[in-house]
Design a protein around this motif. Structure first.
Motif, mmCIF file in Angstrom:
data_model
loop_
_atom_site.group_PDB
_atom_site.id
_atom_site.type_symbol
_atom_site.label_atom_id
_atom_site.label_comp_id
_atom_site.label_asym_id
_atom_site.label_seq_id
_atom_site.Cartn_x
_atom_site.Cartn_y
_atom_site.Cartn_z
ATOM 1 N N GLN A 1 0.865 -1.176 0.000
ATOM 2 C CA GLN A 1 0.000 0.000 0.000
ATOM 3 C C GLN A 1 0.900 1.223 0.000
ATOM 4 O O GLN A 1 1.947 1.225 0.635
ATOM 5 C CB GLN A 1 -0.902 0.026 1.234
ATOM 6 C CG GLN A 1 -1.915 -1.096 1.284
ATOM 7 C CD GLN A 1 -2.830 -0.978 2.494
ATOM 8 O OE1 GLN A 1 -3.151 0.125 2.932
ATOM 9 N NE2 GLN A 1 -3.230 -2.114 3.035
ATOM 10 N N SER A 2 0.464 2.252 -0.704
ATOM 11 C CA SER A 2 1.277 3.464 -0.826
ATOM 12 C C SER A 2 0.405 4.701 -0.708
ATOM 13 O O SER A 2 -0.788 4.663 -1.015
ATOM 14 C CB SER A 2 1.993 3.496 -2.182
ATOM 15 O OG SER A 2 2.835 2.388 -2.331
ATOM 16 N N THR A 3 1.039 5.784 -0.281
ATOM 17 C CA THR A 3 0.385 7.084 -0.263
ATOM 18 C C THR A 3 1.449 8.158 -0.356
ATOM 19 O O THR A 3 2.629 7.901 -0.118
ATOM 20 C CB THR A 3 -0.499 7.275 0.993
ATOM 21 O OG1 THR A 3 -1.363 8.397 0.793
ATOM 22 C CG2 THR A 3 0.340 7.483 2.242
ATOM 23 N N LYS A 4 1.014 9.336 -0.695
ATOM 24 C CA LYS A 4 1.905 10.489 -0.781
ATOM 25 C C LYS A 4 1.430 11.523 0.223
ATOM 26 O O LYS A 4 0.239 11.798 0.323
ATOM 27 C CB LYS A 4 1.883 11.073 -2.190
ATOM 28 C CG LYS A 4 2.801 12.257 -2.374
ATOM 29 C CD LYS A 4 2.728 12.749 -3.817
ATOM 30 C CE LYS A 4 3.544 14.003 -3.971
ATOM 31 N NZ LYS A 4 2.826 15.037 -4.694
ATOM 32 N N LEU A 5 2.380 12.075 0.980
ATOM 33 C CA LEU A 5 2.098 13.154 1.921
ATOM 34 C C LEU A 5 2.765 14.421 1.418
ATOM 35 O O LEU A 5 3.933 14.400 1.050
ATOM 36 C CB LEU A 5 2.648 12.825 3.312
ATOM 37 C CG LEU A 5 2.104 11.589 4.013
ATOM 38 C CD1 LEU A 5 2.869 11.340 5.309
ATOM 39 C CD2 LEU A 5 0.615 11.749 4.285
ATOM 40 N N ASP A 6 2.012 15.501 1.395
ATOM 41 C CA ASP A 6 2.543 16.806 1.013
ATOM 42 C C ASP A 6 2.502 17.715 2.231
ATOM 43 O O ASP A 6 1.479 17.794 2.906
ATOM 44 C CB ASP A 6 1.721 17.426 -0.122
ATOM 45 C CG ASP A 6 1.799 16.619 -1.402
ATOM 46 O OD1 ASP A 6 2.917 16.217 -1.777
ATOM 47 O OD2 ASP A 6 0.743 16.390 -2.027
ATOM 48 N N ASN A 7 3.616 18.392 2.500
ATOM 49 C CA ASN A 7 3.711 19.327 3.608
ATOM 50 C C ASN A 7 2.520 20.291 3.553
ATOM 51 O O ASN A 7 2.243 20.835 2.495
ATOM 52 C CB ASN A 7 5.026 20.100 3.499
ATOM 53 C CG ASN A 7 5.372 20.873 4.734
ATOM 54 O OD1 ASN A 7 4.603 20.992 5.655
ATOM 55 N ND2 ASN A 7 6.582 21.424 4.738
ATOM 56 N N PRO A 8 1.750 20.449 4.620
ATOM 57 C CA PRO A 8 1.986 20.091 6.016
ATOM 58 C C PRO A 8 1.391 18.746 6.448
ATOM 59 O O PRO A 8 1.539 18.349 7.592
ATOM 60 C CB PRO A 8 1.310 21.223 6.779
ATOM 61 C CG PRO A 8 0.123 21.559 5.942
ATOM 62 C CD PRO A 8 0.606 21.385 4.513
ATOM 63 N N SER A 9 0.714 18.030 5.561
ATOM 64 C CA SER A 9 0.136 16.736 5.925
ATOM 65 C C SER A 9 1.262 15.745 6.230
ATOM 66 O O SER A 9 2.135 15.521 5.397
ATOM 67 C CB SER A 9 -0.727 16.214 4.785
ATOM 68 O OG SER A 9 -1.240 14.954 5.091
#
Length: 162
Positions: A147-155
């Motif tokens: 499973q994968s996800t992307k976090l973008d600042n600030p998340s």
């Protein structure tokens, strides 16, 4: 023709002018060893710059004069910026070391023994204070299920369920 070519090339030009900031964290549950194996790929120059800034010491992570001291700085930084909990219980990570590969630093951590889990919560804010556009790719592999996800600042938080 020239205007169309310029519009087509503009994204490439903008990327060269405004670099992107991305790290990759892979977390793999190794069932036979009952361990959680973590690798973080961080651009070496970004990691070195944040470690210099925080420690107020000169540092070369590619060719450190004092490797144990460099390892200590990397380990401390990761402890402050990468947190995991499995089924609601904090996971204690052991820093194993780092290695340089081209323009990236690969940092390795593990947790052993690690009982199987159904839910993994991750908080990753590596380099967020340094780069407003920092992003993280998170990959979690359990029983060959990725499973994968992307976090973008600030998340900075993600939950994976298995």
């Amino acid at each position: 023709m020239g205007v169309m070519l310029f519009k087509w090339c503009l994204p490439a030009i903008m990327t060269a002018v405004h670099p992107f900031y991305m790290s990759v964290t892979e977390i793999r549950y190794n069932s036979p060893r009952k361990s959680l194996e973590i690798s973080c790929r961080i651009f070496s120059d970004d990691l070195e710059n944040v470690l210099k800034k925080e420690s107020k010491q000169p540092l070369d992570i590619i060719h450190p004069k004092n490797r144990p001291a460099a390892d200590s700085l990397v380990a401390q930084y990761l402890r402050r910026h990468l947190f995991l909990s499995a089924d609601g219980k904090p996971v204690s990570l052991k820093y194993l070391g780092y290695e340089i590969s081209e323009d990236a630093t690969w940092c390795y951590l593990e947790c052993t023994p690690m009982a199987p889990f159904r839910k993994l919560d991750i908080k990753n804010d590596i380099l967020y204070a340094e780069h407003g556009t920092q992003s993280h790719m998170l990959h979690v592999i359990v029983n060959d299920r990725r499973q994968s996800t992307k976090l973008d600042n600030p998340s900075s938080s993600a939950t994976f369920s298995f």
